[in-house]
Design a protein around this motif. Structure first.
Motif, short mmCIF file in Angstrom:
data_model
loop_
_atom_site.label_atom_id
_atom_site.label_comp_id
_atom_site.label_asym_id
_atom_site.label_seq_id
_atom_site.Cartn_x
_atom_site.Cartn_y
_atom_site.Cartn_z
N PHE A 88 0.78 -1.38 0.49
CA PHE A 88 -0.09 0.37 0.00
C PHE A 88 1.02 1.26 -0.06
N TYR A 89 2.13 1.03 0.90
CA TYR A 89 2.81 1.87 0.62
C TYR A 89 3.01 2.61 -0.93
N CYS A 90 3.78 1.02 -1.48
CA CYS A 90 4.20 1.82 -2.79
C CYS A 90 3.43 2.09 -4.26
N ARG A 91 1.72 1.48 -3.22
CA ARG A 91 0.63 2.08 -4.46
C ARG A 91 0.26 4.12 -3.98
N MET A 92 0.51 4.24 -2.55
CA MET A 92 0.44 5.55 -2.50
C MET A 92 1.41 6.39 -3.14
N LEU A 93 3.12 5.75 -3.26
CA LEU A 93 4.09 6.25 -3.85
C LEU A 93 3.78 7.04 -5.28
N GLU A 94 2.94 5.43 -5.63
CA GLU A 94 2.50 5.56 -7.82
C GLU A 94 1.09 6.74 -7.76
N LEU A 95 0.42 7.04 -6.61
CA LEU A 95 -0.47 7.60 -6.94
C LEU A 95 -0.64 8.90 -6.36
N GLY A 96 1.09 9.29 -5.72
CA GLY A 96 0.97 10.94 -6.14
C GLY A 96 1.69 10.71 -5.03
N VAL A 97 1.28 10.23 -3.47
CA VAL A 97 1.28 11.02 -2.49
C VAL A 97 3.05 10.79 -2.15
N PRO A 98 3.33 12.18 -1.35
CA PRO A 98 4.77 12.29 -1.30
C PRO A 98 5.25 11.15 -0.75
N ALA A 99 6.71 10.44 -0.18
CA ALA A 99 7.19 9.83 0.54
C ALA A 99 6.95 9.84 1.71
N GLU A 100 7.08 11.27 2.14
CA GLU A 100 6.96 11.64 3.72
C GLU A 100 5.17 11.42 4.09
N ASP A 101 4.58 11.67 3.59
CA ASP A 101 3.37 11.28 3.95
C ASP A 101 3.20 9.93 4.04
N ALA A 102 2.79 8.90 2.96
CA ALA A 102 3.23 7.92 2.49
C ALA A 102 3.69 6.91 4.04
N ARG A 103 5.06 7.65 4.45
CA ARG A 103 6.08 7.26 5.10
C ARG A 103 4.62 6.57 6.27
N TYR A 104 4.01 7.66 6.62
CA TYR A 104 2.69 7.53 8.32
C TYR A 104 2.21 6.15 8.33
N ILE A 105 2.18 5.18 6.66
CA ILE A 105 1.79 3.31 7.11
C ILE A 105 2.33 2.97 7.68
N LEU A 106 4.17 3.54 8.03
CA LEU A 106 4.76 2.08 7.69
C LEU A 106 4.80 1.75 9.36
N PRO A 107 5.57 0.69 9.50
CA PRO A 107 5.68 -0.09 10.48
C PRO A 107 6.63 0.67 11.66
N ASN A 108 6.19 0.46 12.62
CA ASN A 108 7.56 0.59 13.86
C ASN A 108 8.67 -0.21 13.61
N ALA A 109 8.62 -0.86 13.25
CA ALA A 109 9.37 -2.17 12.58
C ALA A 109 10.34 -1.86 11.54
N ALA A 110 10.06 -0.80 10.83
CA ALA A 110 10.95 -0.87 10.09
C ALA A 110 11.89 -0.55 10.28
N CYS A 111 13.10 -1.36 9.19
CA CYS A 111 14.74 -0.58 9.87
C CYS A 111 15.15 0.55 8.78
N THR A 112 16.08 1.37 9.48
CA THR A 112 16.85 2.43 9.51
C THR A 112 18.47 2.15 9.70
N ASN A 113 19.07 3.68 8.88
CA ASN A 113 20.37 3.05 8.97
C ASN A 113 20.64 4.53 9.29
N LEU A 114 21.79 4.28 10.55
CA LEU A 114 22.51 5.47 11.67
C LEU A 114 24.20 5.35 11.55
#
Lengths: 231, 231, 231, 231
Positions: free
Chosen positions: C126-152
């Motif tokens: 659904f995140y990827c679909r939102m990107l295709e539909l023109g939702v900015p990445a900064e907003d589409a990410r609201y659906i992403l879970p706490n489990a998502a990985c990050t680099n620091l």
């Protein structure tokens, strides 16, 4: 030395307690604050302190007017970096009238004390003469002694006050900064008795002295039996 | 005054660039570092600086040995709180041999300079006599002048160095601390020329002088035309 | 999770020892460093640690590349403020390939784990679909879970590492951040064994557990006899 | 999102002005405060701001209750390290009732918004099921979305508020954190209008836009003529 508490976060103890409770609550801080009673606040503060969960104490700050502190002491004071200071400038303020601090170990020896005073006065006369000769105040002050007095405004939050008092109320701290924080503690006790009571020497919290030699209040750690880990 | 860079984060400019790139990259810092070439690092640093995105500069630190700084200057220095200092203690080190700083405005007047020296020497003799009489060093030092020298170890990260140099390289800064940071800048330039080049006076970045009176390098803001917002 | 020490202040233990010695020395840091031998450094570090004189440990910093940490853990991590972070942005980096962390308490239940995986995958589609539909990445990410990985990229000085490890190596800390600092400790031990050995759980330093319930390693303070002050 | 100013240093503007004046005054802060009138305070604040002498603004703090902020935004918020936060814990608070934030770019697309809602609800049902199955809340939350709401208590001093607003009120900031600081500014304006008025976007202070592309409010620096140094 004069120390006056001139500003502080209103209702400091309820504020700390509400912030702490928020972390474990389904509701927000507004609702928590409405329902908080002093007894609850008191119990929460005790729990925070015994578990070392000190961050909620950062939400309340205390601002002090400090006058008549020597620059020997102020140089030590400003080494505490989790605080805000505004200090009287020796670059911009001409010290035409000099006030200074005489340590009691010198005061107790009348002859030495007399020489100390005469020498500080001679230094100050030369400082004033340099100003007349066109030496900028920021350079003339190089002759002024560590004993010269300074004024500050200092703001610290309660967490930092707990930390700073733990090291500066110790008998091993320099006597003038210990006097400063003894007065800081007294001022805090008037408006926030529960927080003021927690401005303790580190040994009172540790249960032992971590200095090389104990003042006698607690034995050093080496001389007390240490528990072993159950590994 | 002696200033020597004794330690620093290896490959500082690549490190800053890699940390900055990570924020916008699908891959981690290890892979970014492997592929980073100096040209890229250089371009990235320029972009960070022009956009004020300075946090990646925090990942690299510089540690300096500072000797022969007056305590007038060290008291100013330690007001910069985003840094780490270890300073020679006047409580624990007896200053049986005293070194001191004489400002050039005093040195230039031979008679004043002679009195300055004689008075510092008299003060030091009295300090030594107090030690002999059993006054603790921490109290005897109250007579010592601001001019007395101190030694420090100072660590600052590159972001803080950029900030501190912006205010302390200014002609309005006190001359001794300006000299200190002029030397700090020289030391950094040797090992990190791109970062060293960014240790600039604030006016060089702002394009105007924000002091009350300009030294002439840039006009004050009031005397330059201000753009209006397109609101 | 991957944790790699990518930069650190060279010769960290000699550096800490030299800075500490400077405070009590007539000579500057250059000369102290020249004469320092590893045995001396070791003894000095022990003295600093037993007396809680930790500021010299600030002069050495360690920079880590962290990959594959969940954002549940990174949100906790960045609450440690005496450190520098550069973190992969979910605003600017499109997460077209999603990696995530599954807690072991979920992995151990095969059916729950399967649903967890299926649901994260559905969320990501659904995140990827939102990107295709023109939702900015900064907003589409609201659906992403706490489990998502990050680099620091994370930089901490040794004093802060001692503090953070004291609370985050505790069994009461969240398992993922405890794993992170277990790896941080391992990395430090390779290049600075004396400092690495001091990255201890708080109870190992206190001699008791200050949590509500002990994990068994040490008894809680309440269950151990407390010394009284000799007042 | 709800933002309420729950505590602040009383008479904040007089406090800043008195601390600033102390630096250049022969007398201490008590006497300065007695004689300070609002007009003087106002003029002093203007001088401090135009010269970038911001440290006196640290003496006054503002404490906010923040509710209904997404964890996407709170993760950004807590990156500001010169502040104190107490945040609702997803480890200790079971989110049996979930509130969440839906970005307007999603709300504006009815079909996408409906899927967003349905998916968050499905995620939440699975979260609740995991709790029933004995998965600890601290692990079950790995499935919760960035959109999930959190509550905080946040304390910042006025200097940091000036800094944070300068970057977070910018149109390039993420919309939710911009909304947060827009409300923060409104709250401050009620009790400290002079300080509130200084919570400005960075371009309003710089006179140009330092982002890659301007929103139109000010031209970028590259497109405006730069003064040269008179070297």
């Amino acid at each position: 030395m004069q120390v006056a508490l001139i500003r502080y976060t209103p209702q400091p103890e309820e504020t700390v307690a509400a912030a702490a409770r928020l972390c474990y609550s389904k509701v927000g801080a507004m609702e928590i604050l409405e329902k908080m009673d002093p007894g609850q606040a008191d119990r929460l503060l005790s729990q925070l302190l015994s578990s070392g969960h000190l961050s909620p104490f950062e939400h309340v700050s205390f601002t002090f007017a400090i006058e008549g502190l020597s620059r020997a002491a102020s140089h030590q004071l400003v080494r505490h970096r989790m605080a805000s200071y505004s200090q009287q400038s020796q670059r911009y303020v001409s010290m035409k009238k000099l006030e200074w601090v005489t340590p009691s170990t010198i005061q107790r020896k009348p002859e030495t004390a007399a020489t100390f005073q005469a020498l500080v006065e001679e230094v100050h006369r030369f400082y004033c003469r340099m100003l007349e000769l066109g030496v900028p105040a920021e350079d003339a002050r190089y002759i002024l002694p560590n004993a010269a007095c300074t004024n500050l405004v200092m703001t610290m939050n309660a967490r930092e006050l707990i930390h700073v008092c733990s090291v500066r109320l110790c008998l091993h701290a320099q006597w003038e900064i210990r006097e400063l924080f003894t007065r800081v503690k007294s001022e805090v006790e008037v408006v926030a008795p529960r927080i003021g009571a927690e401005l303790l020497i580190k040994c009172d919290r540790l249960g032992y002295c971590d200095e090389k030699e104990s003042c006698g209040l607690y034995p050093t750690r080496e001389s007390t039996p240490q528990p072993a880990a159950a590994r």
